[in-house]
Design a protein around this motif. Structure first.
Motif, mmCIF file in Angstrom:
data_model
loop_
_atom_site.group_PDB
_atom_site.id
_atom_site.type_symbol
_atom_site.label_atom_id
_atom_site.label_comp_id
_atom_site.label_asym_id
_atom_site.label_seq_id
_atom_site.Cartn_x
_atom_site.Cartn_y
_atom_site.Cartn_z
ATOM 1 N N GLU A 67 0.832 -1.196 0.000
ATOM 2 C CA GLU A 67 0.000 0.000 0.000
ATOM 3 C C GLU A 67 0.870 1.250 0.000
ATOM 4 O OE1 GLU A 67 -3.181 -0.100 2.841
ATOM 5 O OE2 GLU A 67 -3.944 -2.029 2.110
ATOM 6 N N LYS A 68 0.249 2.404 0.216
ATOM 7 C CA LYS A 68 0.900 3.700 0.012
ATOM 8 C C LYS A 68 2.249 3.808 0.694
ATOM 9 C CE LYS A 68 0.300 8.663 0.786
ATOM 10 N NZ LYS A 68 -0.554 9.711 1.380
ATOM 11 N N GLU A 69 2.316 3.451 1.967
ATOM 12 C CA GLU A 69 3.568 3.614 2.710
ATOM 13 C C GLU A 69 4.705 2.811 2.083
ATOM 14 O OE1 GLU A 69 0.162 4.090 5.691
ATOM 15 O OE2 GLU A 69 0.647 2.855 3.947
ATOM 16 N N TRP A 109 4.911 1.831 -1.156
ATOM 17 C CA TRP A 109 5.270 2.416 -2.443
ATOM 18 C C TRP A 109 6.017 3.735 -2.279
ATOM 19 C CZ3 TRP A 109 5.590 -0.647 -6.274
ATOM 20 C CH2 TRP A 109 4.689 -1.697 -6.461
ATOM 21 N N GLU A 110 5.690 4.497 -1.257
ATOM 22 C CA GLU A 110 6.435 5.739 -0.996
ATOM 23 C C GLU A 110 7.906 5.426 -0.760
ATOM 24 O OE1 GLU A 110 3.240 8.826 1.051
ATOM 25 O OE2 GLU A 110 4.249 7.343 2.323
ATOM 26 N N SER A 130 -6.548 0.899 -2.607
ATOM 27 C CA SER A 130 -5.581 0.945 -1.510
ATOM 28 C C SER A 130 -4.179 0.537 -1.949
ATOM 29 C CB SER A 130 -6.044 0.059 -0.353
ATOM 30 O OG SER A 130 -6.242 -1.273 -0.804
ATOM 31 N N TYR A 167 -3.012 1.190 -5.057
ATOM 32 C CA TYR A 167 -2.627 2.036 -6.194
ATOM 33 C C TYR A 167 -1.967 3.306 -5.681
ATOM 34 C CZ TYR A 167 -3.046 4.889 -10.424
ATOM 35 O OH TYR A 167 -2.786 5.690 -11.517
ATOM 36 N N TYR A 168 -0.707 3.506 -6.049
ATOM 37 C CA TYR A 168 0.026 4.717 -5.678
ATOM 38 C C TYR A 168 0.509 5.356 -6.966
ATOM 39 C CZ TYR A 168 3.373 7.806 -3.324
ATOM 40 O OH TYR A 168 4.057 8.906 -2.875
ATOM 41 N N GLN A 169 -0.150 6.409 -7.366
ATOM 42 C CA GLN A 169 0.036 7.000 -8.695
ATOM 43 C C GLN A 169 1.498 7.326 -9.036
ATOM 44 O OE1 GLN A 169 0.809 10.382 -9.335
ATOM 45 N NE2 GLN A 169 0.488 10.405 -11.571
#
Length: 316
Positions: free
Chosen positions: A223-225, A227-228, A253, A255-257
């Protein structure tokens, strides 16, 4: 040569990678189910009806053809793939590595049977303190969970003749280099964050395989964290991939653009049974020429030669 098989296992993940140069078979996650659940079945019926003419809908309502015929007319594969049988059909009696991305049941169902039927040389499993509500597990899943915890919590090596490996992001061990595997996630810090937030997906393995000038990214349920961290630390590595295994079954949830834009995948594969209510396939299509679901395509295989040439096929 490598062959990457994205299996149609319903709502879950199983990816099989044949590293034919090193003769090593890798299995990422396991979801072994004989049939769709009732909710998924009903959802697929409704979706199939929306894809055929009003005349055909009337014929179906009158019982003039079966539900199986309906799925066929709509191009939906109803039967699921048994990953263990699929591995046998490929001609393998053993597995070199089994990678358990994170402790969700749709990623470990059938794990115990895999280890019972096949010789497995090593398993990847990150230490963590997550629990599972066993009241929601079938008897077979309880056995899967018991085996997973045995590998996860063990301080000895090997365990039942299986070597337990816990590679984190950036691991440089030789056998990873030999198969051109890079671990992009997790880190110890991401595992700690996942536990603090009680979100298993944050600690999911994310892997990059390079071969013949092509890149494959396997997103697990990141999730976002997650992928960041990957964008910040592996920006150049993930640029312009050939195939992306969409994280968290194509849900919003996962998908991190910024990451998807960097990867700019030629193919995005969504492993899913029932279409999630938060499906973002259209968001992936902004950056990916081909967004394919195992729900429609069945098993999807990419074959890449050392010179970069390759083919793909899907098996309904």
């Amino acid at each position: 040569m490598i062959r990457v098989h994205h299996l149609n296992v319903g709502h879950g993940d199983t990816i099989v990678i044949e590293f034919l140069d090193t003769k090593r078979l890798t299995v990422i996650d396991m979801n072994r189910s004989s049939e769709f659940d009732n909710d998924t079945n009903d959802e697929l019926i409704n979706e199939s009806l929306s894809k055929i003419s009003a005349h055909e809908q009337l014929r179906y309502s009158l019982g003039m053809f079966t539900t199986a015929d309906l799925f066929a007319k709509a191009g939906i594969k109803k039967s699921l793939t048994d990953p263990i049988q699929y591995i046998s059909d490929l001609g393998y009696s053993s597995v070199f590595r089994f990678i358990q991305t994170h402790p969700h049941a749709d990623h470990f169902t059938g794990m115990n049977e895999l280890f019972s039927q096949k010789s497995v040389a090593n398993v990847w499993c990150i230490k963590n303190n997550f629990t599972v509500d066993e009241s929601k597990l079938s008897e077979n899943q309880k056995a899967d969970w018991k085996l997973l915890k045995k590998f996860r919590d063990s301080s000895s090596n090997p365990v039942d003749n299986v070597t337990v490996i816990r590679p984190y992001a950036g691991d440089k061990r030789q056998y990873l280099k030999e198969d051109s595997i890079s671990v992009l996630s997790p880190t110890p810090e991401l595992v700690k964050l996942a536990q603090n937030k009680d979100n298993k997906n944050i600690m999911s393995y994310v892997l990059l395989v390079k071969y013949g000038g092509h890149k494959f990214v396997f997103g697990g349920d990141a999730e976002k964290e997650t992928w960041e961290y990957i964008v910040e630390n592996y920006e150049d590595e993930i640029k312009n991939v050939t195939v992306l295994d969409a994280s968290h079954h194509g849900r919003k949830s996962g998908y991190y653009q910024p990451a998807v834009k960097l990867m700019n995948p030629e193919y995005t594969i969504v492993s899913v049974g029932k279409k999630p209510s938060t499906d973002v396939s259209n968001s992936y299509r902004q950056y990916s020429k081909n967004v394919w679901s195992t729900r429609y395509k069945g098993n999807i295989t990419f074959e890449i030669n050392s010179d970069g040439s390759g083919t793909y096929k899907h098996q309904y």
